[in-house]
Design a protein around this motif. Structure first.
Motif, short mmCIF file in Angstrom:
data_model
loop_
_atom_site.label_atom_id
_atom_site.label_comp_id
_atom_site.label_asym_id
_atom_site.label_seq_id
_atom_site.Cartn_x
_atom_site.Cartn_y
_atom_site.Cartn_z
N GLU A 132 0.81 -1.22 0.00
CA GLU A 132 0.00 0.00 0.00
C GLU A 132 0.85 1.27 0.00
O GLU A 132 0.34 2.37 -0.20
N MET A 133 2.16 1.13 0.24
CA MET A 133 3.02 2.33 0.28
C MET A 133 4.29 2.19 -0.54
O MET A 133 5.20 3.00 -0.36
N ASN A 134 4.36 1.20 -1.41
CA ASN A 134 5.58 1.11 -2.23
C ASN A 134 5.24 0.95 -3.71
O ASN A 134 4.06 0.90 -4.10
N CYS A 135 6.28 0.91 -4.54
CA CYS A 135 6.07 0.87 -5.99
C CYS A 135 6.49 -0.47 -6.56
O CYS A 135 7.06 -0.55 -7.65
N ILE A 136 6.22 -1.52 -5.80
CA ILE A 136 6.61 -2.88 -6.19
C ILE A 136 5.37 -3.72 -6.41
O ILE A 136 4.40 -3.61 -5.66
N ALA A 137 5.41 -4.59 -7.41
CA ALA A 137 4.34 -5.57 -7.61
C ALA A 137 4.99 -6.91 -7.97
O ALA A 137 5.87 -6.96 -8.82
N VAL A 138 4.55 -7.96 -7.29
CA VAL A 138 5.12 -9.29 -7.52
C VAL A 138 4.03 -10.19 -8.11
O VAL A 138 2.88 -10.13 -7.68
N ALA A 139 4.40 -10.98 -9.10
CA ALA A 139 3.44 -11.94 -9.66
C ALA A 139 4.20 -13.13 -10.22
O ALA A 139 5.41 -13.07 -10.43
N THR A 140 3.47 -14.23 -10.42
CA THR A 140 4.08 -15.44 -10.96
C THR A 140 3.64 -15.64 -12.41
O THR A 140 2.45 -15.56 -12.72
N ASN A 141 4.62 -15.87 -13.27
CA ASN A 141 4.32 -16.26 -14.65
C ASN A 141 4.00 -17.75 -14.63
O ASN A 141 4.88 -18.58 -14.39
N GLU A 142 2.75 -18.08 -14.85
CA GLU A 142 2.31 -19.47 -14.71
C GLU A 142 2.92 -20.39 -15.78
O GLU A 142 2.95 -21.60 -15.61
N VAL A 143 3.42 -19.79 -16.85
CA VAL A 143 4.03 -20.61 -17.92
C VAL A 143 5.46 -20.97 -17.55
O VAL A 143 5.87 -22.13 -17.62
N THR A 144 6.25 -19.96 -17.10
CA THR A 144 7.65 -20.22 -16.79
C THR A 144 7.87 -20.61 -15.32
O THR A 144 8.97 -20.96 -14.93
N GLN A 145 6.78 -20.51 -14.51
CA GLN A 145 6.87 -20.80 -13.07
C GLN A 145 7.85 -19.87 -12.36
O GLN A 145 8.48 -20.24 -11.37
N GLU A 146 8.00 -18.65 -12.90
CA GLU A 146 8.93 -17.70 -12.30
C GLU A 146 8.16 -16.62 -11.56
O GLU A 146 7.27 -15.98 -12.12
N LYS A 147 8.50 -16.45 -10.28
CA LYS A 147 7.91 -15.36 -9.50
C LYS A 147 8.82 -14.15 -9.66
O LYS A 147 9.99 -14.20 -9.28
N ALA A 148 8.30 -13.10 -10.24
CA ALA A 148 9.14 -11.95 -10.56
C ALA A 148 8.42 -10.67 -10.16
O ALA A 148 7.26 -10.71 -9.75
N TYR A 149 9.11 -9.54 -10.28
CA TYR A 149 8.49 -8.32 -9.80
C TYR A 149 8.72 -7.13 -10.72
O TYR A 149 9.65 -7.12 -11.53
N ILE A 150 7.83 -6.16 -10.57
CA ILE A 150 7.96 -4.88 -11.26
C ILE A 150 8.35 -3.86 -10.20
O ILE A 150 7.78 -3.85 -9.11
N VAL A 151 9.33 -3.04 -10.50
CA VAL A 151 9.63 -1.88 -9.65
C VAL A 151 9.59 -0.66 -10.56
O VAL A 151 10.37 -0.56 -11.50
N ALA A 152 8.65 0.23 -10.34
CA ALA A 152 8.52 1.41 -11.19
C ALA A 152 7.78 2.50 -10.42
O ALA A 152 6.75 2.22 -9.81
N PRO A 153 8.30 3.73 -10.42
CA PRO A 153 7.64 4.80 -9.66
C PRO A 153 6.17 4.97 -9.98
O PRO A 153 5.38 5.35 -9.11
N THR A 154 5.77 4.66 -11.21
CA THR A 154 4.36 4.83 -11.57
C THR A 154 3.45 3.87 -10.80
O THR A 154 2.23 4.05 -10.79
N LEU A 155 4.03 2.87 -10.16
CA LEU A 155 3.23 1.91 -9.40
C LEU A 155 2.84 2.40 -8.00
O LEU A 155 2.05 1.75 -7.31
N TYR A 156 3.40 3.52 -7.55
CA TYR A 156 2.98 4.01 -6.24
C TYR A 156 1.47 4.22 -6.25
O TYR A 156 0.94 4.89 -7.15
N PRO A 157 0.75 3.71 -5.24
CA PRO A 157 -0.69 3.96 -5.19
C PRO A 157 -0.97 5.46 -5.11
O PRO A 157 -0.18 6.22 -4.54
N THR A 158 -2.10 5.85 -5.67
CA THR A 158 -2.50 7.26 -5.57
C THR A 158 -2.97 7.56 -4.15
O THR A 158 -2.58 8.57 -3.56
N VAL A 159 -3.79 6.67 -3.63
CA VAL A 159 -4.31 6.81 -2.26
C VAL A 159 -4.31 5.44 -1.60
O VAL A 159 -4.68 4.45 -2.24
#
Ligand SMILES: [Fe+2]
Length: 401
Positions: free
Chosen positions: A151-178
């Motif tokens: 709720e307070m950072n710019c990180i998102a983690v998800a798993t690619n179900e095809v490659t079985q890789e859990k990876a993440y996005i780090v990007a300032p645009t991901l900061y929640p607005t509220v």
């Protein structure tokens, strides 16, 4: 302390009952919202119904996407972005824990992303140079589980179900607005989920304390205070689960644990998370449980590696658990520190071994290969102090049996 740049634009509305004021916080964001939550909303049904009613009464159209799984999947993020494009959604609201909030960020950014969504993910080891998103729909987070700081950072983690890789996005645009943080929403959270979430929050602090710049006294004291607070508050919540004051302190502690402030100037790495993501991707193990496994085994392994490590662990034990150092070596106190954390996880009922988490110990070599492939640097070393190669990773996993 190292030089740093700090940017955190999240507007936080924190308070008991604040989730009753949603329209006030979101009315400037548009007229059509996608609400994102879990595929099983049994525990959130009345909250979601209330949020839908508030938005509808406030003149905001609601589209529901209740498909997210714990350890969220890329395929569901893709599905939701198609809905956002087709329906002309203005903003996204995540109602749930880290999986939901991370998915909400990826959906909001993915809706405006021009390439394949997997290209957004920076933690990949297939040689592809990722392209982080630069724009996103506005997002609103309503966390129901104190754990990830999503709720307070710019990180998102998800798993690619095809490659079985859990990876993440780090990007300032991901900061929640509220982020509307209402501790009363966590009062009915079962103790087990509360404890697993607390271990996740605690591990965020521990990772930076152990694997960041070691000459930052202010940051050290902040970290030690946060760990003590999480331990104390979890004990109080177990005694009195409906006590909203303790729930509030826990939730704010979790939000602070990985929102960038404590990590400033540390340039920290996250070896326990790197290894834990592999366990989640392979066995769908809850995130906090994977970290409990490595708080146990990584601690015991690394606190004996060299004198500097022993001194760091001894300092941690003295400040967090009040261990006496009189007449003892750093090595002895470091081992006592590791045992204190292990006893604490036993006390609060969080499994901290592979077998207790139903992960086959016969898979240790395979797990080590996956950690080297997905969690290590280009030279096959786990980013830790000191760096750890495959042999060390196998030793950690053996200690985790
Ligand atoms: Fe985490």
């Amino acid at each position: 302390m190292q030089n740093f740049e700090l940017y955190n634009p999240v507007r936080v509305a924190f308070g008991i009952g604040e989730s009753k004021n949603i329209v006030k916080h979101v009315k400037k964001l548009g007229k059509k919202a996608l609400i994102v939550s879990y595929d099983d909303i049994t525990f959130l049904e009345s909250l979601l119904s209330d949020i839908e009613t508030q938005l509808t009464n406030g003149g905001i159209d609601v589209i529901k996407f209740y498909r997210v799984k714990a350890n969220p999947l890329l395929c569901h993020i893709k599905e939701a972005t198609e809905i956002c494009k087709k329906e002309g959604v203005d903003f996204c609201i995540g109602v749930g824990g880290g999986s939901v909030m991370d998915s909400t960020k990826a959906i909001a950014a993915g809706t405006l992303y021009k390439n394949d969504l997997w290209n957004m993910f920076v933690s990949r080891h297939d040689g592809f140079v990722s392209i982080p998103p630069e724009e996103s729909l506005p997002t609103v987070m309503i966390p129901t589980l104190p754990a990830t700081s999503s709720e307070m950072n710019c990180i998102a983690v998800a798993t690619n179900e095809v490659t079985q890789e859990k990876a993440y996005i780090v990007a300032p645009t991901l900061y929640p607005t509220v982020s509307i943080i209402d501790p009363s929403l966590t009062c009915t959270l079962p103790i087990y989920q509360t404890a697993v979430g607390a271990v996740d929050a605690m591990s965020h602090v521990l990772e930076a304390y152990l694997n960041g710049d070691q000459n930052s006294p202010l940051q050290d004291r902040l970290h030690e205070g946060l760990i003590v607070t999480i331990i104390d508050e979890l004990r109080e919540i177990i005694k009195d689960p409906l006590n909203v004051e303790h729930r509030a302190t826990m939730q704010w502690a979790a939000s602070l644990a990985w929102n960038g402030y404590l990590q400033s100037g540390l340039n920290a790495t996250t070896p326990m998370h790197q290894m834990g993501h592999v366990l989640s991707a392979l066995y769908n193990t809850p995130h906090g449980v994977t970290l409990a496994i490595f708080i146990d085994s990584y601690f015991r392994y690394t606190c004996t590696l060299n004198e500097e490590r022993e001194a760091r662990f001894a300092l941690l034990g003295e400040k967090v658990f009040g261990l006496s150092r009189d007449g003892k070596t750093n090595h002895q106190v470091a081992e006592e520190t590791a045992m204190c954390f292990i006893k604490f996880m036993d006390e609060v009922g969080v499994p901290h071994t592979l077998s207790a988490a139903n992960i086959p110990v016969s898979d240790i070599e395979k797990i080590a290969d996956e950690i080297v492939a997905h969690g290590c640097d280009s030279e096959g070393m786990l980013p830790s102090i000191p760096k750890i190669g495959r042999e060390g990773i196998v030793n950690i996993l053996k200690m985790a049996k």
